[in-house]
Design an enzyme around this catalytic site. Structure first.
Site, PDB file in Angstrom:
ATOM      1  N   ASN A  10     -11.009   5.908   8.217  1.00  0.00           N
ATOM      2  CA  ASN A  10      -9.966   6.740   7.613  1.00  0.00           C
ATOM      3  C   ASN A  10     -10.137   6.631   6.099  1.00  0.00           C
ATOM      4  OD1 ASN A  10      -7.660   7.918   6.646  1.00  0.00           O
ATOM      5  ND2 ASN A  10      -6.238   6.426   7.538  1.00  0.00           N
ATOM      6  N   GLU A  97       1.304   5.653   6.733  1.00  0.00           N
ATOM      7  CA  GLU A  97       1.522   6.189   5.380  1.00  0.00           C
ATOM      8  C   GLU A  97       2.174   7.571   5.445  1.00  0.00           C
ATOM      9  OE1 GLU A  97      -2.517   5.558   4.156  1.00  0.00           O
ATOM     10  OE2 GLU A  97      -2.150   3.399   4.210  1.00  0.00           O
TER      11      GLU A  97
HETATM   12  P1  13P Z   1      -7.385  -0.891   5.643  1.00  0.00           P
HETATM   13  O1  13P Z   1      -8.601  -1.040   6.527  1.00  0.00           O
HETATM   14  O2  13P Z   1      -7.730  -0.521   4.237  1.00  0.00           O
HETATM   15  O3  13P Z   1      -6.459  -2.058   5.764  1.00  0.00           O
HETATM   16  O4  13P Z   1      -6.576   0.381   6.213  1.00  0.00           O
HETATM   17  C1  13P Z   1      -6.272   0.446   7.545  1.00  0.00           C
HETATM   18  C2  13P Z   1      -5.783   1.808   7.836  1.00  0.00           C
HETATM   19  O5  13P Z   1      -4.692   2.189   7.449  1.00  0.00           O
HETATM   20  C3  13P Z   1      -6.649   2.706   8.601  1.00  0.00           C
HETATM   21  O6  13P Z   1      -5.965   3.839   9.013  1.00  0.00           O
END
Ligand code: 13P
Length: 250
Positions: A10, A97
């Site tokens: 992502n 998010e």
């Molecule tokens: P990180 O791997 O940066 O912790 O992010 C995880 C995430 O939100 C993937 O969708």
């Protein structure tokens, strides 16, 4: 029964078109021998070229969100139908998010997931608790509650991928322990079992997400309920190939 592992990157709001192209070109030869399902989810603006560049490679392209309507007066939105039209095969839905900054609800997530399936795209449906909820002992209740609403009334739930992403582990460098991650993915599987029966529970793929890196992927993937990873920060460089190729490490 074995579930094919699925590792997705992502990219969130990172990479201009030329940067995305550069990273994809760099990664293609590094992941061409992959045995897992490998998905890159760049920002919308990068998608057309990403689909084009990854044609005839094992990489599939996913979006980070979609609208459930096919068209209409929804300023700033992108329809699932538009994504399908350009060859996008996956779509992340209900990332924490988006729930936090765009007020997405479980009802929205459910509508989007159903629409993605109707369009023959694979929804990667995200769930996960906050630190406060975990500390209050409410993690299971929160995750189960989300899954029940997000996956309600779905025709073939085995076509959905669920990503368990504890919010306290996202972008913090703080990974859930393998046991915590597996336990929560187990709550998801158990909820699917209650909703859709043992066969569906056995088939559905569940990813863990939250500070996944080349040095913790092997142990996470060894857990029985974890079928893959949704990777943020560590998907933005060529080192992502070390995560995709976790099963080739000696
Ligand atoms: P990180 O791997 O940066 O912790 O992010 C995880 C995430 O939100 C993937 O969708």
């Amino acid at each position: 029964m074995s579930r094919k592992p699925i590792i997705a990157g992502n990219w969130k709001m990172n990479k201009k078109v030329h940067e995305a192209n550069e990273l994809i070109r760099e990664l293609i030869p590094l992941v061409e021998e992959t045995t897992v399902e490998c998905v890159f989810c760049p920002p919308y603006i990068d998608l057309i070229e990403a689909v084009h560049l990854t044609k005839d490679t094992p990489i599939e392209i996913g979006a980070q969100n979609m609208h459930w309507e096919d068209h209409g007066a929804f300023t700033g939105e992108i329809a699932g139908d538009m994504l399908k039209d350009i060859g996008v095969k996956f779509v992340i839905i209900g990332h924490s998010e988006r729930r936090q900054y765009n007020n997405e609800t479980d009802e929205d997530v459910n509508k989007k997931a159903k629409k993605a399936l109707e369009l023959d795209m694979t929804p990667i449906v995200c769930c996960g608790e906050t630190l406060e909820q975990r500390e209050q002992g409410k993690a299971q209740e929160v995750v189960v509650g989300q899954v029940k609403k997000d996956l309600a009334n779905i025709d073939d739930v085995t076509k959905v991928v669920v990503a368990y992403e504890p919010i306290w582990a996202i972008g913090t460098g703080k990974t859930a322990t393998n046991e915590q991650a597996d336990e929560a993915c187990g709550w998801v599987r158990e909820t699917v079992r209650e909703m859709y029966g043992p066969d569906a529970a056995e088939k559905i793929r569940i990813q863990y997400g939250g500070s996944v890196k080349p040095d913790n992927i092997v142990e996470l993937m060894a857990e029985p309920n974890i079928d893959g990873a949704l990777v943020g920060g560590a998907s933005l460089t060529k080192d992502f190939s070390d995560i995709v190729n976790y099963d080739k490490k000696k």
